[in-house]
Design a protein around this motif. Structure first.
Motif, PDB file in Angstrom:
ATOM      1  N   ILE A   1      -1.662   6.016   7.476  1.00  7.20           N
ATOM      2  CA  ILE A   1      -0.354   5.416   7.217  1.00  7.20           C
ATOM      3  C   ILE A   1      -0.011   4.377   8.285  1.00  7.20           C
ATOM      4  CG2 ILE A   1       2.125   5.917   7.168  1.00  7.20           C
ATOM      5  CD1 ILE A   1       1.452   8.482   5.653  1.00  7.20           C
ATOM      6  N   GLU A   2      -0.314   4.672   9.549  1.00  5.00           N
ATOM      7  CA  GLU A   2      -0.063   3.693  10.600  1.00  5.00           C
ATOM      8  C   GLU A   2      -0.873   2.429  10.373  1.00  5.00           C
ATOM      9  OE1 GLU A   2       1.322   6.394  14.412  1.00  5.00           O
ATOM     10  OE2 GLU A   2      -0.830   5.959  14.167  1.00  5.00           O
ATOM     11  N   SER A   3      -2.110   2.576   9.914  1.00  2.00           N
ATOM     12  CA  SER A   3      -2.940   1.410   9.607  1.00  2.00           C
ATOM     13  C   SER A   3      -2.332   0.584   8.468  1.00  2.00           C
ATOM     14  CB  SER A   3      -4.358   1.866   9.248  1.00  2.00           C
ATOM     15  OG  SER A   3      -5.160   0.780   8.857  1.00  2.00           O
ATOM     16  N   MET A   4      -1.798   1.281   7.458  1.00  3.12           N
ATOM     17  CA  MET A   4      -1.159   0.586   6.339  1.00  3.12           C
ATOM     18  C   MET A   4       0.087  -0.150   6.815  1.00  3.12           C
ATOM     19  SD  MET A   4      -1.508   3.321   3.205  1.00  3.12           S
ATOM     20  CE  MET A   4      -3.085   3.582   2.384  1.00  3.12           C
ATOM     21  N   MET A   5       0.889   0.479   7.664  1.00  8.76           N
ATOM     22  CA  MET A   5       2.094  -0.184   8.172  1.00  8.76           C
ATOM     23  C   MET A   5       1.731  -1.423   8.977  1.00  8.76           C
ATOM     24  SD  MET A   5       4.876   2.787   9.137  1.00  8.76           S
ATOM     25  CE  MET A   5       3.848   3.595  10.370  1.00  8.76           C
ATOM     26  N   ALA A   6       0.670  -1.318   9.762  1.00  8.57           N
ATOM     27  CA  ALA A   6       0.233  -2.472  10.537  1.00  8.57           C
ATOM     28  C   ALA A   6      -0.203  -3.604   9.631  1.00  8.57           C
ATOM     29  CB  ALA A   6      -0.897  -2.061  11.485  1.00  8.57           C
ATOM     30  N   ALA A   7      -0.965  -3.264   8.582  1.00  5.71           N
ATOM     31  CA  ALA A   7      -1.470  -4.296   7.667  1.00  5.71           C
ATOM     32  C   ALA A   7      -0.343  -4.978   6.903  1.00  5.71           C
ATOM     33  CB  ALA A   7      -2.464  -3.678   6.680  1.00  5.71           C
ATOM     34  N   MET A   8       0.728  -4.218   6.603  1.00  6.98           N
ATOM     35  CA  MET A   8       1.842  -4.772   5.840  1.00  6.98           C
ATOM     36  C   MET A   8       2.940  -5.345   6.735  1.00  6.98           C
ATOM     37  SD  MET A   8       2.242  -2.058   2.661  1.00  6.98           S
ATOM     38  CE  MET A   8       2.246  -0.555   3.665  1.00  6.98           C
ATOM     39  N   GLY A   9       2.762  -5.220   8.056  1.00  7.31           N
ATOM     40  CA  GLY A   9       3.747  -5.756   8.979  1.00  7.31           C
ATOM     41  C   GLY A   9       5.055  -4.981   8.995  1.00  7.31           C
ATOM     42  N   LEU A  10       5.001  -3.681   8.669  1.00  5.33           N
ATOM     43  CA  LEU A  10       6.211  -2.862   8.666  1.00  5.33           C
ATOM     44  C   LEU A  10       6.534  -2.384  10.065  1.00  5.33           C
ATOM     45  CD1 LEU A  10       5.597  -0.720   5.443  1.00  5.33           C
ATOM     46  CD2 LEU A  10       6.843  -2.869   5.670  1.00  5.33           C
ATOM     47  N   GLU A  11       7.781  -2.506  10.448  1.00  9.65           N
ATOM     48  CA  GLU A  11       8.230  -2.168  11.801  1.00  9.65           C
ATOM     49  C   GLU A  11       7.908  -0.728  12.191  1.00  9.65           C
ATOM     50  OE1 GLU A  11      12.391  -2.104  14.400  1.00  9.65           O
ATOM     51  OE2 GLU A  11      12.414  -2.464  12.259  1.00  9.65           O
TER      52      GLU A  11
ATOM     53  N   GLN B   1       0.852  -1.179   0.000  1.00 11.68           N
ATOM     54  CA  GLN B   1       0.000   0.000   0.000  1.00 11.68           C
ATOM     55  C   GLN B   1       0.895   1.238   0.000  1.00 11.68           C
ATOM     56  OE1 GLN B   1      -3.552  -0.250   2.697  1.00 11.68           O
ATOM     57  NE2 GLN B   1      -2.484  -2.041   3.480  1.00 11.68           N
ATOM     58  N   PHE B   2       0.395   2.309  -0.619  1.00 13.48           N
ATOM     59  CA  PHE B   2       1.184   3.540  -0.693  1.00 13.48           C
ATOM     60  C   PHE B   2       0.303   4.737  -0.375  1.00 13.48           C
ATOM     61  CE2 PHE B   2       2.558   7.323  -2.961  1.00 13.48           C
ATOM     62  CZ  PHE B   2       3.848   7.460  -2.452  1.00 13.48           C
ATOM     63  N   TRP B   3       0.837   5.620   0.435  1.00 13.37           N
ATOM     64  CA  TRP B   3       0.169   6.905   0.714  1.00 13.37           C
ATOM     65  C   TRP B   3       1.220   7.870   1.220  1.00 13.37           C
ATOM     66  CZ3 TRP B   3      -4.601   7.534  -1.015  1.00 13.37           C
ATOM     67  CH2 TRP B   3      -5.285   8.705  -0.718  1.00 13.37           C
ATOM     68  N   GLU B   4       1.010   9.154   0.976  1.00 10.35           N
ATOM     69  CA  GLU B   4       1.913  10.187   1.481  1.00 10.35           C
ATOM     70  C   GLU B   4       1.258  10.906   2.649  1.00 10.35           C
ATOM     71  OE1 GLU B   4       2.113  12.304  -2.119  1.00 10.35           O
ATOM     72  OE2 GLU B   4       3.790  11.163  -2.927  1.00 10.35           O
ATOM     73  N   LEU B   5       2.089  11.454   3.513  1.00 12.49           N
ATOM     74  CA  LEU B   5       1.566  12.180   4.664  1.00 12.49           C
ATOM     75  C   LEU B   5       1.419  13.646   4.281  1.00 12.49           C
ATOM     76  CD1 LEU B   5       2.729  11.544   8.322  1.00 12.49           C
ATOM     77  CD2 LEU B   5       1.634  13.651   7.585  1.00 12.49           C
ATOM     78  N   ASN B   6       0.209  14.015   3.888  1.00 15.79           N
ATOM     79  CA  ASN B   6      -0.079  15.386   3.468  1.00 15.79           C
ATOM     80  C   ASN B   6      -0.803  16.190   4.536  1.00 15.79           C
ATOM     81  OD1 ASN B   6       0.800  15.251   0.594  1.00 15.79           O
ATOM     82  ND2 ASN B   6      -0.761  13.663   0.500  1.00 15.79           N
ATOM     83  N   ASN B   7      -1.622  15.524   5.335  1.00 14.74           N
ATOM     84  CA  ASN B   7      -2.467  16.176   6.327  1.00 14.74           C
ATOM     85  C   ASN B   7      -2.386  15.403   7.643  1.00 14.74           C
ATOM     86  OD1 ASN B   7      -3.990  18.015   4.323  1.00 14.74           O
ATOM     87  ND2 ASN B   7      -4.353  15.987   3.466  1.00 14.74           N
ATOM     88  N   PRO B   8      -2.725  16.040   8.761  1.00 16.43           N
ATOM     89  CA  PRO B   8      -2.719  15.311  10.037  1.00 16.43           C
ATOM     90  C   PRO B   8      -3.565  14.039  10.011  1.00 16.43           C
ATOM     91  CG  PRO B   8      -2.904  17.659  10.449  1.00 16.43           C
ATOM     92  CD  PRO B   8      -3.014  17.484   8.950  1.00 16.43           C
ATOM     93  N   GLN B   9      -4.650  14.047   9.222  1.00 15.18           N
ATOM     94  CA  GLN B   9      -5.521  12.878   9.153  1.00 15.18           C
ATOM     95  C   GLN B   9      -4.815  11.670   8.526  1.00 15.18           C
ATOM     96  OE1 GLN B   9      -6.199  15.935   8.095  1.00 15.18           O
ATOM     97  NE2 GLN B   9      -8.301  16.555   8.569  1.00 15.18           N
ATOM     98  N   ASP B  10      -3.709  11.925   7.797  1.00 10.50           N
ATOM     99  CA  ASP B  10      -3.005  10.829   7.131  1.00 10.50           C
ATOM    100  C   ASP B  10      -2.176   9.985   8.086  1.00 10.50           C
ATOM    101  OD1 ASP B  10      -3.950  11.449   4.554  1.00 10.50           O
ATOM    102  OD2 ASP B  10      -2.409  12.982   4.297  1.00 10.50           O
ATOM    103  N   VAL B  11      -1.895  10.488   9.295  1.00  9.95           N
ATOM    104  CA  VAL B  11      -1.089   9.723  10.242  1.00  9.95           C
ATOM    105  C   VAL B  11      -1.751   8.381  10.538  1.00  9.95           C
ATOM    106  CG1 VAL B  11      -0.205   9.630  12.605  1.00  9.95           C
ATOM    107  CG2 VAL B  11       0.030  11.729  11.264  1.00  9.95           C
ATOM    108  N   ALA B  12      -3.023   8.408  10.906  1.00  6.61           N
ATOM    109  CA  ALA B  12      -3.738   7.173  11.224  1.00  6.61           C
ATOM    110  C   ALA B  12      -3.815   6.255  10.007  1.00  6.61           C
ATOM    111  CB  ALA B  12      -5.138   7.492  11.742  1.00  6.61           C
TER     112      ALA B  12
END
Length: 266
Positions: free
Chosen positions: A256-266, A243-254
Motif C-alpha cells: 500500500i505504501e508503494s501504491m501511495m508513492a506511485a500515485m503521489g498520495l500524501e 491503484q486499489f488494495w486493502e490492508l489484510n496482512n502485515p505484508q500489505d503495508v509495503a
C-alpha cells in the motif's frame, strides 16, 4: 436521501491485531495511521451527512478523536463490521436513509467508488445492500493468485448475474480462468471492494440472523444477506488510473505504501 458513513474498527483482529493503528507512510514521507487514512477517504466523499468511526476500543477512540473524527462506541460482541454499523446507526438514533460501511482497512478507496455505490443503491429499490466491484487487470489478478499460492488470504472476488445481483463472493479467486494476463490486460475476475451501502431495514435485520455455513466457511459477512434471501447489488466501479488494495496482512503495508508513492498520495 440522507447518508451516514460508518467506519468500523476493532483492535483485536485475528489476522492482524492492532491493525487500525498501523502507521502508513505516503508519498511525501508523512505517516498517518490506517484509521486516519480511512477517515480521510470517507471525508472526501460528496453528499454525505455524517462520518463516524465505530469502535469498541479506547485506544482507537483516543486516536480517532485526536485527528478530529466523531466516534461512536459499540459493544465488543459485534462479530463483524456490518453488525457494528447496525449498532452505531441505532446508537445515533437511526433515521439515515443509506448507511455506508467503509471498512477501516481500505485507505485507498477513492471517493467516486462510494459515490457510485450510493447512486447504484438509490437506483435499485429492490436491493437492500450494495457493494462495489472492480475489474482486475492482469497485475491485480496475479497479486491475488500470488497471495493464494503463498497461503495468504488476500482480496475477495465476486461473481454476479447479468442484472448485477451477486451470485457469490469468495476469498478464493473466482471465476477460474486458465488464461494468462499481462499487467494492464482486463480479466474476467472482479475484485470485491470492501465497502457496503445498506438500506436501514436490511441493516437492522442483519444482526438477528444466525451465521450461515457459507459465511462461517469464507469469513465474509456479506454472505449472510445472501443466505437469508436478500439481494446484494454489485456496482461496477472504475479505477480511473488509481491503484486499489486493502490492508489484510502485515505484508500489505509495503504494498500500500508503494501504491501511495506511485500515485503521489500524501
Amino acid at each position: 436521501m440522507s447518508v451516514l458513513i460508518a467506519i468500523p474498527a476493532r483492535y483485536a483482529s485475528t489476522r492482524y491485531p492492532g491493525k487500525p493503528l498501523v502507521p502508513l507512510t505516503g508519498a511525501t514521507g508523512k505517516s498517518m495511521t490506517l484509521i486516519e487514512r480511512s477517515w480521510r477517504a470517507a471525508m472526501s466523499v460528496s453528499d454525505v451527512d455524517r462520518v463516524v468511526v465505530a469502535t469498541d476500543d479506547d485506544r482507537i477512540r483516543a486516536a480517532a478523536e485526536g485527528f478530529g473524527a466523531e466516534v461512536v462506541m459499540t459493544s465488543e460482541s459485534c462479530a463483524n463490521g456490518t453488525e457494528r454499523c447496525a449498532e452505531a446507526h441505532d446508537r445515533l438514533g437511526g433515521g439515515y436513509e443509506i448507511v455506508v460501511n467503509l471498512q477501516g482497512d481500505a485507505p485507498l478507496t477513492p471517493h467516486w467508488f462510494i459515490e457510485d455505490l450510493v447512486n447504484g443503491l438509490r437506483a435499485a429499490p429492490e436491493a437492500g445492500v450494495a457493494t462495489p466491484v472492480l475489474r482486475c487487470d492482469g497485475e491485480a489478478l496475479n497479486g491475488l493468485l500470488n497471495d493464494r499460492r503463498h497461503g495468504r488470504v488476500g482480496g475477495t472476488t465476486a461473481v454476479f448475474a447479468s442484472d448485477h445481483s451477486a451470485l457469490y463472493f469468495s476469498k478464493e479467486v473466482i471465476p477460474f480462468t486458465a488464461e494468462t494476463y499481462a499487467g494492464s490486460d482486463p480479466t474476467p475476475v472482479f475484485h470485491h471492494v470492501g465497502v457496503y451501502a445498506y438500506r436501514p431495514d436490511a441493516l437492522a435485520a442483519y444482526p438477528g440472523w444466525p451465521v450461515g455455513p457459507l459465511e462461517r466457511l469464507e469469513g465474509l459477512e456479506q454472505l449472510r444477506f445472501m443466505e437469508n434471501g436478500r439481494k446484494v447489488l454489485c456496482v461496477e466501479v472504475e479505477a480511473k488510473g488509481r491503484q486499489f488494495w486493502e490492508l489484510n496482512n502485515p505484508q500489505d503495508v509495503a504494498r500500500i505504501e508503494s501504491m501511495m508513492a506511485a500515485m503521489g498520495l500524501e
